[in-house]
Design an enzyme around this catalytic site. Structure first.
Site, short mmCIF file in Angstrom:
data_model
loop_
_atom_site.label_atom_id
_atom_site.label_comp_id
_atom_site.label_asym_id
_atom_site.label_seq_id
_atom_site.Cartn_x
_atom_site.Cartn_y
_atom_site.Cartn_z
N GLU A 173 0.82 -1.23 0.00
CA GLU A 173 0.00 0.00 0.00
C GLU A 173 0.85 1.28 0.00
O GLU A 173 0.64 2.18 0.82
CB GLU A 173 -0.96 -0.01 1.20
CG GLU A 173 -2.00 -1.09 1.10
CD GLU A 173 -3.15 -0.97 2.09
OE1 GLU A 173 -3.07 -0.18 3.06
OE2 GLU A 173 -4.16 -1.70 1.90
N GLU A 292 -5.64 -8.14 -0.59
CA GLU A 292 -6.36 -7.86 0.67
C GLU A 292 -7.80 -7.58 0.30
O GLU A 292 -8.08 -6.66 -0.48
CB GLU A 292 -5.78 -6.65 1.41
CG GLU A 292 -4.44 -6.90 2.05
CD GLU A 292 -3.99 -5.75 2.94
OE1 GLU A 292 -4.84 -5.09 3.56
OE2 GLU A 292 -2.77 -5.54 3.00
O1 AHR Z 1 -5.25 -5.90 6.71
C1 AHR Z 1 -5.11 -4.83 7.59
C2 AHR Z 1 -4.40 -3.65 6.97
O2 AHR Z 1 -5.19 -3.11 5.95
C3 AHR Z 1 -3.08 -3.94 6.31
O3 AHR Z 1 -2.01 -3.91 7.19
C4 AHR Z 1 -2.96 -2.84 5.31
O4 AHR Z 1 -2.21 -3.24 4.18
C5 AHR Z 1 -4.38 -2.47 4.98
O5 AHR Z 1 -4.58 -1.12 5.04
#
Ligand code: AHR
Length: 503
Positions: A173, A292
């Site tokens: 990210e 994610e």
């Molecule tokens: O999954 C939780 C968090 O969400 C992770 O650390 C991050 O990559 C995202 O913002």
């Protein structure tokens, strides 16, 4: 009674499913590692401190790949802290989650745990506070068999064979201002391209994932993808997407249609990736790693507030979402969308796996149990492998405030790897009406129902606890289907796995 129709055919093959669609994620965050997968002294712990009860549940889900060690955590992580004798490993401040990191569980434990859990690691490198040289050192430690410093370090630590980690994330990210070492798209494009190139020189067999956008609402999306991929096209294999949905405003009709946004997001990322392909005159096609995804909101704001002045603690309970019935339906719809895009979405990691926004919960010293969202993931992972079939679907629509007109029916049809079964995953989004789904499996001949599994609960806010599984699948005994054509009734607000014998 709502009436919908689904037609598919043996010859209408859309895309092969990459089994890595059923991957997940473990971050050094909250209790994901400590008292999640690792809890020495727990009655279920093995000789390495790995919780066997948790491993059993992960094995049940058949998770092919687990992304590790973050997440935001990776962007200020020093991997060397977590290898070698435990007594020499330092306690560190983790700036990402304002937590103390003991490093009792590190890279070598993660590799051993993954082997024990029957999964592969997808490793993320720190491009926040570190960079190219460190990424190459880490790759050498993990994958190289040579008399060189980091490969020798692994051997000294008792691991003679390289881990052979195939998938590598170039940071996490990096478009997010919350990320330690956040970058502009131009800055990230350069570091990703250069790091990736150096890593592939060390180990050409690896596959690389460049950071895409942290969500469809990011201000820099999709310029980020265009800039990053135009610079790094030759080097990387996948572009990542992250997406979480919420029901903060209690608008369940819109919430259940969250995957409409996911569908648009995926289409836009494909467009940006294909633009970069054209600009770079490449013959290669970039895949998507949706590394994610989930529902995340029940405790998110409270956690953010608590973290502001939280004392430095090891493994505090953070992001411990307790999922309900409607969350499971959204997860099911998201899985259907990913399957429909199986041609480009090659990897997807449900975030996360244990305790932190997770399908599996544990109690420190206590049990492990399945959250509501466990089930759509389980059914998809078990019966969603093979080939996605084209389908012609008609469904009545409803109007919702966020996405306009949305079909009540969400569905996808899969032909199993052995071509013996056709499975239809279907969600009836209506909150109060049954749906009569007429199914026509054209070229499959004399198909008959194997089973119709249903997940629902009259109470959309019902949850599972350690003591009681209120939201659990049942096998419907009132469904029947023979001869390749027939009707199946889908109850309101239900996730359905309809398995048919193909021959
Ligand atoms: O999954 C939780 C968090 O969400 C992770 O650390 C991050 O990559 C995202 O913002």
């Amino acid at each position: 009674m709502l009436k919908a129709r689904l037609v598919t055919d043996k010859d209408m093959r859309k895309a092969a499913v990459d089994n890595r669609l059923y991957s997940s994620f473990i971050e050094h965050l909250g209790r994901a590692v400590y008292s999640g997968i690792y809890e020495p002294g727990h009655p279920e712990a093995d000789e390495n401190g790995f919780r066997r009860d948790v491993i059993d549940l992960i094995r049940e889900l058949k998770v092919p790949v687990v992304r590790y060690p973050g997440g935001n955590f990776v962007s200020c992580y020093r991997w060397e802290d977590g290898v070698g004798p435990r007594e020499r490993r330092p306690m560190r401040l983790d700036a990402a989650w304002r937590t103390l990191e003991s490093n009792a569980f590190g890279l070598d434990e993660a590799a051993l745990w993954a082997k024990t859990a029957g999964t592969d690691l997808m490793m993320a490198v720190n491009l926040g506070t570190r960079g190219l040289q460190d990424a190459v050192n880490l790759l050498e430690y993990c994958n190289i068999d040579a008399p060189s410093k980091y490969a020798a370090m692994r051997k000294e630590n008792g691991h003679s064979d390289p881990y052979g980690i195939k998938l590598w994330c170039l940071g996490n990210e990096m478009d997010g201002t919350w990320q330690t070492g956040h970058k502009t798209p131009q800055e990230y494009a350069r570091i990703a391209a250069e790091t990736g190139r150096a890593m592939k020189r060390i180990d050409p067999s690896i596959e690389l994932v460049a950071c895409g956008s942290s969500g469809s609402s990011m201000r820099t999306f999709p310029e980020w993808e265009r800039i990053v991929l135009t610079e790094a096209y030759d080097t990387v294999d996948y572009i990542s997407m992250h997406q979480y949905y919420d029901n903060y405003d209690g608008d369940t009709s819109s919430f259940l249609a969250s995957n409409v946004d996911l569908d648009r997001f995926i289409r836009s990322v494909i467009t940006a990736a294909d633009y970069a392909k054209a600009v770079t005159r490449s013959s290669k096609t970039i895949g998507i790693s949706l590394d994610e995804w989930n529902v995340w909101y029940h405790v998110r704001r409270e956690d953010e507030k608590a973290m502001e002045d939280m004392p430095w603690t090891e493994a505090p309970p953070l992001c411990e979402e307790i999922y309900n019935t409607e969350d499971a339906l959204v997860v099911g719809c998201m899985l259907i969308t990913m399957l429909r895009h199986a041609e480009r979405v090659r990897i997807a990691c449900m975030a996360q796996l244990v305790n932190v926004i997770a399908p599996i919960m544990t109690r420190r010293g206590g049990g492990a149990w399945r959250q509501t969202i466990f089930y759509p993931f389980l059914h998809s992972s078990l019966y969603g492998r093979g080939t996605v079939l084209e389908e012609a679907v008609s469904s009545p629509l409803y109007s919702c405030s966020k996405y306009g007109d949305v079909p009540y029916l969400e569905s996808v049809a899969i032909l199993s790897e052995d071509e013996e079964e056709v499975t239809i995953f279907a969600v009836n989004r209506s909150l109060d009406e049954d749906m009569e789904l007429s199914v026509d499996l054209r070229g499959f001949g004399d198909c008959s129902l194997i089973e119709h599994i249903e997940l629902r609960n009259d109470d959309l806010k019902a949850i599972n606890t350690e003591e009681k599984e209120n939201v659990r699948p049942i096998v419907r005994t009132d469904s029947s289907f023979t001869g390749g054509r027939g009707t199946i009734v889908l109850h309101p607000a239900s996730w359905n796995t309809i398995r048919m014998k193909a021959r």
